[in-house]
Design a protein around this motif. Structure first.
Motif, PDB file in Angstrom:
ATOM      1  N   ALA A 146      53.919 -11.311   1.108  1.00  0.00           N
ATOM      2  CA  ALA A 146      55.145 -11.893   0.550  1.00  0.00           C
ATOM      3  C   ALA A 146      55.360 -13.285   1.128  1.00  0.00           C
ATOM      4  O   ALA A 146      55.084 -13.522   2.298  1.00  0.00           O
ATOM      5  CB  ALA A 146      56.343 -11.002   0.867  1.00  0.00           C
ATOM      6  N   PRO A 147      55.847 -14.224   0.311  1.00  0.00           N
ATOM      7  CA  PRO A 147      56.030 -15.608   0.790  1.00  0.00           C
ATOM      8  C   PRO A 147      57.160 -15.699   1.801  1.00  0.00           C
ATOM      9  O   PRO A 147      58.321 -15.506   1.465  1.00  0.00           O
ATOM     10  CB  PRO A 147      56.354 -16.382  -0.495  1.00  0.00           C
ATOM     11  N   PHE A 186      58.630  -5.441  -7.254  1.00  0.00           N
ATOM     12  CA  PHE A 186      58.036  -5.847  -5.978  1.00  0.00           C
ATOM     13  C   PHE A 186      57.985  -4.661  -5.016  1.00  0.00           C
ATOM     14  O   PHE A 186      56.990  -4.455  -4.320  1.00  0.00           O
ATOM     15  CB  PHE A 186      58.837  -6.987  -5.351  1.00  0.00           C
ATOM     16  N   ALA A 187      59.079  -3.897  -4.944  1.00  0.00           N
ATOM     17  CA  ALA A 187      59.136  -2.768  -4.020  1.00  0.00           C
ATOM     18  C   ALA A 187      58.115  -1.699  -4.384  1.00  0.00           C
ATOM     19  O   ALA A 187      57.504  -1.087  -3.503  1.00  0.00           O
ATOM     20  CB  ALA A 187      60.545  -2.174  -4.008  1.00  0.00           C
ATOM     21  N   SER A 203      57.696 -19.516 -11.018  1.00  0.00           N
ATOM     22  CA  SER A 203      56.524 -18.745 -10.611  1.00  0.00           C
ATOM     23  C   SER A 203      56.949 -17.414 -10.008  1.00  0.00           C
ATOM     24  O   SER A 203      58.140 -17.159  -9.782  1.00  0.00           O
ATOM     25  CB  SER A 203      55.730 -19.539  -9.567  1.00  0.00           C
ATOM     26  N   LYS A 204      55.959 -16.580  -9.708  1.00  0.00           N
ATOM     27  CA  LYS A 204      56.236 -15.322  -9.008  1.00  0.00           C
ATOM     28  C   LYS A 204      56.881 -15.597  -7.648  1.00  0.00           C
ATOM     29  O   LYS A 204      57.811 -14.898  -7.242  1.00  0.00           O
ATOM     30  CB  LYS A 204      54.952 -14.520  -8.809  1.00  0.00           C
ATOM     31  N   GLU A 249      51.615  -8.911  -4.322  1.00  0.00           N
ATOM     32  CA  GLU A 249      50.453  -9.404  -5.056  1.00  0.00           C
ATOM     33  C   GLU A 249      50.259  -8.668  -6.376  1.00  0.00           C
ATOM     34  O   GLU A 249      49.902  -9.264  -7.393  1.00  0.00           O
ATOM     35  CB  GLU A 249      49.188  -9.276  -4.189  1.00  0.00           C
ATOM     36  N   ALA A 250      50.466  -7.357  -6.373  1.00  0.00           N
ATOM     37  CA  ALA A 250      50.203  -6.553  -7.571  1.00  0.00           C
ATOM     38  C   ALA A 250      51.376  -6.516  -8.545  1.00  0.00           C
ATOM     39  O   ALA A 250      51.230  -6.014  -9.663  1.00  0.00           O
ATOM     40  CB  ALA A 250      49.842  -5.124  -7.166  1.00  0.00           C
ATOM     41  N   ALA A 251      52.522  -7.031  -8.145  1.00  0.00           N
ATOM     42  CA  ALA A 251      53.687  -7.019  -9.042  1.00  0.00           C
ATOM     43  C   ALA A 251      53.365  -7.765 -10.327  1.00  0.00           C
ATOM     44  O   ALA A 251      52.751  -8.831 -10.316  1.00  0.00           O
ATOM     45  CB  ALA A 251      54.888  -7.653  -8.353  1.00  0.00           C
TER      46      ALA A 251
END
Length: 214
Positions: free
Chosen positions: A121-122, A25-26, A55-56, A31-33
């Motif tokens: 990010a959520p 993620f970092a 889920s992601k 989104e692209a992870a």
């Protein structure tokens, strides 16, 4: 609505998954992870992964929950009321230095710092990210109210506004440092903490520029 991990994972497997996901993620952004990359790097099958995590989004929540809890335990931030007294600003600077030392000691906590500010990010109501940011803001507000009570913080501005200003300064400097991890090493990292604390003092201490009277 927050999604949840759906199975009970062995502690070491969960630790590896969380750290692998935090690194992805970092590095790539939310989104692209790549879930496939995370699953592969953890040595999991897709069926095993989805048994544990829906889920992601649920995986991101797990990263914030687990690493945020670890960091809070390791940091042992003082209660705001314990900052009262003539060492208010010294204690704030000591806390920032301890946070720097922890980030150097555990790269996953640096990855967590980057994850806090990722676009997309959520972070809706009830998510671990929203709760963590709310807890940080509440601590800042409590610390500033303590500082005002012991005359270490100016009182010509509303405390909630001061908390927002302090959060903005901390975020800008943290985001820059996290984008330039080499700046956290050696004496440069400690100098940055000093700059961060000095900026807060100029903004918030009683001897800073005063707000114009109405």
């Amino acid at each position: 609505m927050q999604e949840r991990a759906s199975g009970v994972m062995a502690p070491e497997r969960r630790r590896r998954l969380v750290r692998t996901a935090a690194r992805e993620f970092a590095a790539a952004g939310y989104e692209a992870a790549s879930l496939n990359g995370i699953i592969r790097d953890c040595g999991l099958s897709k069926s095993s992964f989805y048994h544990y995590v829906e889920s992601k989004r649920a995986l991101f929540d797990l990263v914030v929950q687990d690493l945020g809890g670890e960091l809070a335990t390791a940091l042992r931030a003082p209660a705001p009321r314990d900052l009262a007294g003539p060492r208010f600003w010294d204690d704030v600077e000591d806390l920032l230095h301890r946070l720097l030392d922890l980030a150097r000691a555990e790269p996953a906590w640096t990855d967590l710092g980057r994850a806090f500010w990722l676009p997309g990010a959520p972070g809706g109501d009830g998510t671990p990210l929203a709760r963590a940011l709310a807890a940080l803001h509440a601590w800042l507000l409590g610390a500033l109210e303590t500082g005002r009570a012991c005359s270490a913080v100016r009182d010509d501005l509303p405390a909630p506004l001061q908390a927002d200003l302090a959060a903005a300064v901390l975020r800008v400097l943290d985001e820059w440092a996290l984008r330039h991890p080499e700046a956290l090493a050696g004496d440069e990292g400690r100098r940055l903490v000093g700059v961060q604390c000095a900026a807060l003092r100029r903004l918030l201490a009683p001897d800073g520029p005063r707000a114009p009277s109405s």
